[in-house]
Design a protein around this motif. Structure first.
Motif, PDB file in Angstrom:
ATOM      1  N   ALA A  85       0.775  -1.190  -0.183  1.00  0.00           N
ATOM      2  CA  ALA A  85      -0.120   0.020  -0.010  1.00  0.00           C
ATOM      3  C   ALA A  85       0.915   1.291   0.085  1.00  0.00           C
ATOM      4  N   ASP A  86       1.914   1.233   0.613  1.00  0.00           N
ATOM      5  CA  ASP A  86       2.860   2.458   0.757  1.00  0.00           C
ATOM      6  C   ASP A  86       3.422   2.745  -0.574  1.00  0.00           C
ATOM      7  N   ALA A  87       4.037   1.860  -1.331  1.00  0.00           N
ATOM      8  CA  ALA A  87       4.748   1.818  -2.678  1.00  0.00           C
ATOM      9  C   ALA A  87       3.527   2.018  -3.654  1.00  0.00           C
ATOM     10  N   ARG A  88       2.083   1.487  -3.290  1.00  0.00           N
ATOM     11  CA  ARG A  88       1.046   1.494  -4.260  1.00  0.00           C
ATOM     12  C   ARG A  88       1.646   0.419  -5.601  1.00  0.00           C
ATOM     13  N   ALA A  89       2.099  -0.871  -5.066  1.00  0.00           N
ATOM     14  CA  ALA A  89       2.675  -1.775  -6.227  1.00  0.00           C
ATOM     15  C   ALA A  89       2.332  -3.174  -5.907  1.00  0.00           C
ATOM     16  N   TYR A  90       2.181  -3.740  -7.030  1.00  0.00           N
ATOM     17  CA  TYR A  90       2.102  -5.450  -6.784  1.00  0.00           C
ATOM     18  C   TYR A  90       3.372  -6.046  -6.915  1.00  0.00           C
ATOM     19  N   ARG A  91       3.579  -7.112  -6.393  1.00  0.00           N
ATOM     20  CA  ARG A  91       4.783  -7.751  -6.661  1.00  0.00           C
ATOM     21  C   ARG A  91       4.557  -9.499  -6.633  1.00  0.00           C
ATOM     22  N   LEU A  92       5.466 -10.316  -7.099  1.00  0.00           N
ATOM     23  CA  LEU A  92       5.143 -11.545  -6.774  1.00  0.00           C
ATOM     24  C   LEU A  92       5.806 -11.953  -5.503  1.00  0.00           C
ATOM     25  N   LEU A  93       5.346 -13.048  -4.883  1.00  0.00           N
ATOM     26  CA  LEU A  93       5.930 -13.468  -3.710  1.00  0.00           C
ATOM     27  C   LEU A  93       6.902 -14.631  -3.946  1.00  0.00           C
ATOM     28  N   ASP A  94       8.067 -14.555  -3.821  1.00  0.00           N
ATOM     29  CA  ASP A  94       9.148 -15.397  -4.242  1.00  0.00           C
ATOM     30  C   ASP A  94       9.061 -16.829  -3.754  1.00  0.00           C
ATOM     31  N   ASP A  95       8.728 -17.036  -2.400  1.00  0.00           N
ATOM     32  CA  ASP A  95       8.686 -18.219  -1.760  1.00  0.00           C
ATOM     33  C   ASP A  95       7.415 -19.388  -2.055  1.00  0.00           C
ATOM     34  N   THR A  96       6.356 -18.581  -2.485  1.00  0.00           N
ATOM     35  CA  THR A  96       5.101 -19.437  -2.700  1.00  0.00           C
ATOM     36  C   THR A  96       5.109 -20.688  -3.144  1.00  0.00           C
ATOM     37  N   PHE A  97       5.821 -20.755  -4.377  1.00  0.00           N
ATOM     38  CA  PHE A  97       5.553 -22.010  -4.955  1.00  0.00           C
ATOM     39  C   PHE A  97       6.781 -23.126  -4.357  1.00  0.00           C
ATOM     40  N   ARG A  98       7.842 -22.485  -4.207  1.00  0.00           N
ATOM     41  CA  ARG A  98       8.867 -23.371  -3.325  1.00  0.00           C
ATOM     42  C   ARG A  98       8.316 -23.946  -2.115  1.00  0.00           C
ATOM     43  N   LEU A  99       7.532 -23.045  -1.282  1.00  0.00           N
ATOM     44  CA  LEU A  99       7.108 -23.802  -0.093  1.00  0.00           C
ATOM     45  C   LEU A  99       5.990 -24.819  -0.439  1.00  0.00           C
ATOM     46  N   ALA A 100       5.108 -24.450  -1.172  1.00  0.00           N
ATOM     47  CA  ALA A 100       4.062 -25.377  -1.805  1.00  0.00           C
ATOM     48  C   ALA A 100       4.927 -26.624  -2.244  1.00  0.00           C
ATOM     49  N   VAL A 101       5.927 -26.678  -2.954  1.00  0.00           N
ATOM     50  CA  VAL A 101       6.405 -27.997  -3.276  1.00  0.00           C
ATOM     51  C   VAL A 101       7.080 -28.657  -1.956  1.00  0.00           C
ATOM     52  N   GLN A 102       7.798 -28.008  -1.154  1.00  0.00           N
ATOM     53  CA  GLN A 102       8.301 -28.721  -0.186  1.00  0.00           C
ATOM     54  C   GLN A 102       7.225 -29.155   0.748  1.00  0.00           C
ATOM     55  N   ALA A 103       6.138 -28.573   0.822  1.00  0.00           N
ATOM     56  CA  ALA A 103       4.927 -29.348   1.754  1.00  0.00           C
ATOM     57  C   ALA A 103       4.552 -30.433   0.978  1.00  0.00           C
ATOM     58  N   GLU A 104       4.242 -30.193  -0.296  1.00  0.00           N
ATOM     59  CA  GLU A 104       3.875 -31.544  -1.073  1.00  0.00           C
ATOM     60  C   GLU A 104       4.730 -32.846  -0.783  1.00  0.00           C
ATOM     61  N   VAL A 105       5.890 -32.585  -0.950  1.00  0.00           N
ATOM     62  CA  VAL A 105       7.099 -33.480  -0.754  1.00  0.00           C
ATOM     63  C   VAL A 105       6.951 -34.276   0.793  1.00  0.00           C
ATOM     64  N   ARG A 106       6.847 -33.345   1.525  1.00  0.00           N
ATOM     65  CA  ARG A 106       6.713 -33.680   3.026  1.00  0.00           C
ATOM     66  C   ARG A 106       5.504 -34.428   3.048  1.00  0.00           C
ATOM     67  N   ILE A 107       4.483 -33.909   2.569  1.00  0.00           N
ATOM     68  CA  ILE A 107       3.067 -34.979   2.629  1.00  0.00           C
ATOM     69  C   ILE A 107       2.833 -35.914   2.077  1.00  0.00           C
ATOM     70  N   SER A 108       3.252 -36.080   0.789  1.00  0.00           N
ATOM     71  CA  SER A 108       3.070 -37.262  -0.145  1.00  0.00           C
ATOM     72  C   SER A 108       3.985 -38.465   0.292  1.00  0.00           C
TER      73      SER A 108
END
Length: 193
Positions: A85-108
């Motif tokens: 909100a301060d910068a009034r800008a959007y950005r991608l979150l860098d870790d989202t996909f990495r964390l999802a894959v790590q969780a998937e590996v742990r769970i499956s």
């Protein structure tokens, strides 16, 4: 048109009733669901190529500004992107996909499934299994949330357990019973074993 997202995440009433108020990261299935819609994929690509505003995303993705705003809101709600909100800008979150894959590996299970995955849905524990072998594997996934050697207060343990399971008291007790967490004599501090 640089309107920030109005959603607060997966909760429908804007509040999180679990201790700590934090949601687990989105699962691989959640991410695929979010990106299954063309406008969202186009908005994601525009962000990846450097767009930071609704107008820039609309221009680069070939979307109407209203459609770009909706797509960006969905990316933020799905924790793929963030709005500053301060910068009034959007950005991608860098870790989202990495964390999802790590969780998937742990769970499956690293070896193609070890039975633990049946007890998780959308990154959350659905129940604690009774059978010792699978129970141990399921609880080991949860124990990975705790760093070895770090002393946790009971409130922090409750918060981390609440991210995994609604009955965080039972989960905390199971982690102690399985000797994955050790509780001090006062019962107020915990450490991963």
């Amino acid at each position: 048109m640089n309107t920030p997202p109005t959603g607060t995440g997966p909760q429908t009433d804007g509040t999180d009733h679990r201790p700590g108020g934090e949601d687990p990261p989105p699962s691989c299935r959640d991410l695929i669901g979010i990106l299954a819609q063309t406008d969202r994929r186009d908005a994601f690509a525009a962000l990846a190529l450097g767009a930071t505003s609704v107008a820039q995303v609309a221009e680069r993705a070939g979307l109407r500004p209203a459609a770009a705003a909706v797509a960006l809101r969905k990316l933020v709600d799905g924790r793929i992107a963030a709005y500053d909100a301060d910068a009034r800008a959007y950005r991608l979150l860098d870790d989202t996909f990495r964390l999802a894959v790590q969780a998937e590996v742990r769970i499956s299970g690293r070896g193609g499934g070890d039975g633990a995955g049946a007890y998780f849905r959308k990154g959350r524990l659905t129940s604690i299994p009774g059978g010792a072998e699978v129970r141990g594997r399921v609880l080991a996934v949860v124990a990975d949330s705790f760093e070895a050697g770090v002393i946790y207060s009971e409130a922090k343990v409750n918060a981390l357990c609440g991210q995994w399971f609604d009955d965080w008291v039972t989960l905390r007790r199971a982690l102690v019973d399985e000797e994955l967490l050790r509780r001090d004599e006062s019962g107020t501090r915990y450490v991963r074993v």
